[in-house]
Scaffold this motif. Structure first.
Motif, short mmCIF file in Angstrom:
data_model
loop_
_atom_site.label_atom_id
_atom_site.label_comp_id
_atom_site.label_asym_id
_atom_site.label_seq_id
_atom_site.Cartn_x
_atom_site.Cartn_y
_atom_site.Cartn_z
N GLU A 93 24.24 13.72 35.50
CA GLU A 93 23.27 13.46 34.59
C GLU A 93 22.52 14.69 34.30
N VAL A 94 22.60 15.90 34.96
CA VAL A 94 21.96 16.90 34.67
C VAL A 94 22.70 17.63 33.53
N THR A 95 24.18 17.43 33.60
CA THR A 95 24.74 18.12 32.33
C THR A 95 24.57 17.22 31.28
N TYR A 96 24.44 16.07 31.33
CA TYR A 96 24.20 15.09 30.23
C TYR A 96 22.77 15.53 29.60
N LEU A 97 21.59 15.74 30.54
CA LEU A 97 20.71 15.96 30.20
C LEU A 97 20.37 17.51 29.37
N LEU A 98 20.89 18.25 29.93
CA LEU A 98 21.14 19.78 29.27
C LEU A 98 21.89 19.55 27.81
N ASP A 99 22.86 18.54 27.74
CA ASP A 99 23.45 18.72 26.53
C ASP A 99 22.70 17.80 25.45
N SER A 100 22.06 16.75 25.98
CA SER A 100 21.33 15.95 25.00
C SER A 100 19.99 16.22 24.58
N GLU A 101 19.42 17.01 25.57
CA GLU A 101 17.84 17.35 25.46
C GLU A 101 17.70 18.76 25.06
N TYR A 102 18.53 19.64 25.48
CA TYR A 102 18.44 20.74 25.30
C TYR A 102 19.64 21.52 24.62
N ASP A 103 20.66 20.95 24.25
CA ASP A 103 21.64 21.49 23.47
C ASP A 103 22.39 22.57 24.14
N ILE A 104 22.60 22.49 25.49
CA ILE A 104 23.23 23.68 26.41
C ILE A 104 24.66 22.99 26.88
N ALA A 105 25.64 23.74 26.71
CA ALA A 105 26.90 22.88 27.09
C ALA A 105 27.30 23.42 28.50
N THR A 106 27.42 22.57 29.53
CA THR A 106 28.16 23.00 30.70
C THR A 106 29.11 22.11 31.22
N ARG A 107 29.56 22.14 32.42
CA ARG A 107 30.36 20.92 32.84
C ARG A 107 30.01 20.79 34.27
N SER A 108 30.07 19.55 34.58
CA SER A 108 29.78 18.97 36.07
C SER A 108 31.11 18.35 36.42
#
Length: 380
Positions: free
Chosen positions: A318-333
């Motif tokens: 969920e954290v990774t999804y929010l970072l990607d969808s709301e802040y345009d930050i790519a990470t991996r969970s």
């Protein structure tokens, strides 16, 4: 996008890498080592030049001891499966990627034993435990250089000394370190070194390398055309031809060569210092985020620029999804193809959010990421 998934694939690449791939595709993408015409010879020269530059990076005397593969997984499979036979024993650690663990476990069916040495809760290896795991039939030790989950480093020089003392082969998985950390295959007693081209070496996907020590011959996993001794019906003993059946990925290798030239020009120590500074900066700023949990060591001298964390009990996905969808930050969970590492860290159920920094990451990227994490923590 703020790209913080460099442990999977570095992005962006140096501009010279894109140019090298395009130049090869447009101007000399013929079969290397298969003909005597100009394009084939140009392709063959590019491939040999890449071997030479790889040799500079790892202090390898003979460039022909470098085998090109499709990725680190391909290299590790060749090295592991090619080094042992029924009745042998392999030692590895609990911080390994599945590209090490799965080939080793698959060999159990063929009468090859293994011992997985447990690391501590921060991912550190106890070298006495490693040495105590050695048996009379131990043939191979395999370790990562840095955890792909939390970045914790293993002292590969120390492991190399243990392996040499007991006359055991040593294979290093340098997936997270080749191109950032100094690796000297001679002084570190490394018999085989596996690395992907598409991570810290800045090459394209579909490229990998395996260094095999001079005089060490391992079993091949595939046979076919090599462009050498074609009149013979059996695979030639020539190295690296013996291990490189089929057409090389010439455009990919050309791009890899450009990536390695970039590293040699920038200076590997400069790259490492920059990533260490960024890693320390992010770890220091993470203390501002409510409910943050960081896994593994926080000492930048003992870790690569990979940070594993969770926000309280929030699902890492969920954290990774929010970072990607709301802040345009790519990470991996998740568990990052390393379930034993997560079991070691105590994160197998929750997983972690992995932030992997790179040479093109900036402090501004980190500042924006910290603000995003604060908002996610406060709002959830």
């Amino acid at each position: 996008m703020i790209y913080l998934d460099n442990a999977a694939t570095t992005y962006p690449k140096p501009e010279s890498v894109y140019e090298a791939v395009l130049d090869c595709m447009k101007n000399y993408c013929a079969n290397p080592g298969r003909a005597g015409h100009k394009l084939a010879m140009r392709a063959a020269r590019e491939i040999y030049d890449t071997r030479e530059n790889i040799s500079k990076l790892f202090n390898i005397d003979n460039p022909m001891n470098i085998v090109f593969t499709s990725n680190a997984t391909d290299s590790l499979n060749l090295a592991i499966k090619g080094s042992v036979s029924s009745g042998d024993h392999i030692i590895t650690t609990s911080m390994e990627h599945n590209s090490v663990i799965r080939p080793i476990k698959a060999l159990e069916e063929y009468g090859i034993e293994n011992t997985i040495v447990n690391c501590d809760k921060d991912g550190f290896l106890n070298y006495k435990d490693l040495e105590n795991a050695i048996r009379p039939n131990t043939k191979l030790i395999v370790t990562t250089h840095a955890s792909n989950v939390c970045g914790t480093l293993i002292d590969i020089k120390r492991v190399g000394e243990i392996a040499k003392k007991h006359n055991i082969l040593y294979l290093v998985d340098a997936s997270q370190t080749a191109g950032v950390y100094q690796i000297d295959v001679k002084s570190m007693n490394i018999d085989m070194l596996a690395a992907p081209g598409h991570k810290c070496l800045f090459g394209p996907q579909g490229t990998g390398i395996l260094y095999i020590r001079e005089g060490l011959s391992i079993q091949i996993l595939k046979e076919g055309g090599t462009g050498s001794r074609s009149e013979e019906l059996f695979q030639p003993d020539l190295v690296p031809d013996r291990y490189e059946s089929g057409t090389n990925n010439t455009p990919g290798i050309a791009g890899l060569n450009a990536g390695i030239k970039f590293i040699l020009e920038e200076g590997i120590d400069n790259i490492r210092k920059y990533e260490e500074e960024l890693c320390k900066y992010m770890i220091d700023r993470l203390s501002e985020v409510p409910n943050i949990i960081i896994y593994g060591t926080k000492n930048i001298e003992e870790k690569a620029a990979v940070i594993a964390l969770n926000i309280g009990n929030m699902d890492s996905g969920e954290v990774t999804y929010l970072l990607d969808s709301e802040y345009d930050i790519a990470t991996r969970s998740g568990i990052h193809c390393s379930p034993l590492a997560h079991k070691t860290l105590g994160t197998l159920e929750q997983g972690v959010v992995r932030f992997s920094l790179g040479y093109f990451t900036t402090k501004d990227d980190i500042d924006k990421t910290i603000e995003a994490l604060k908002e996610i923590s406060i709002n959830n």
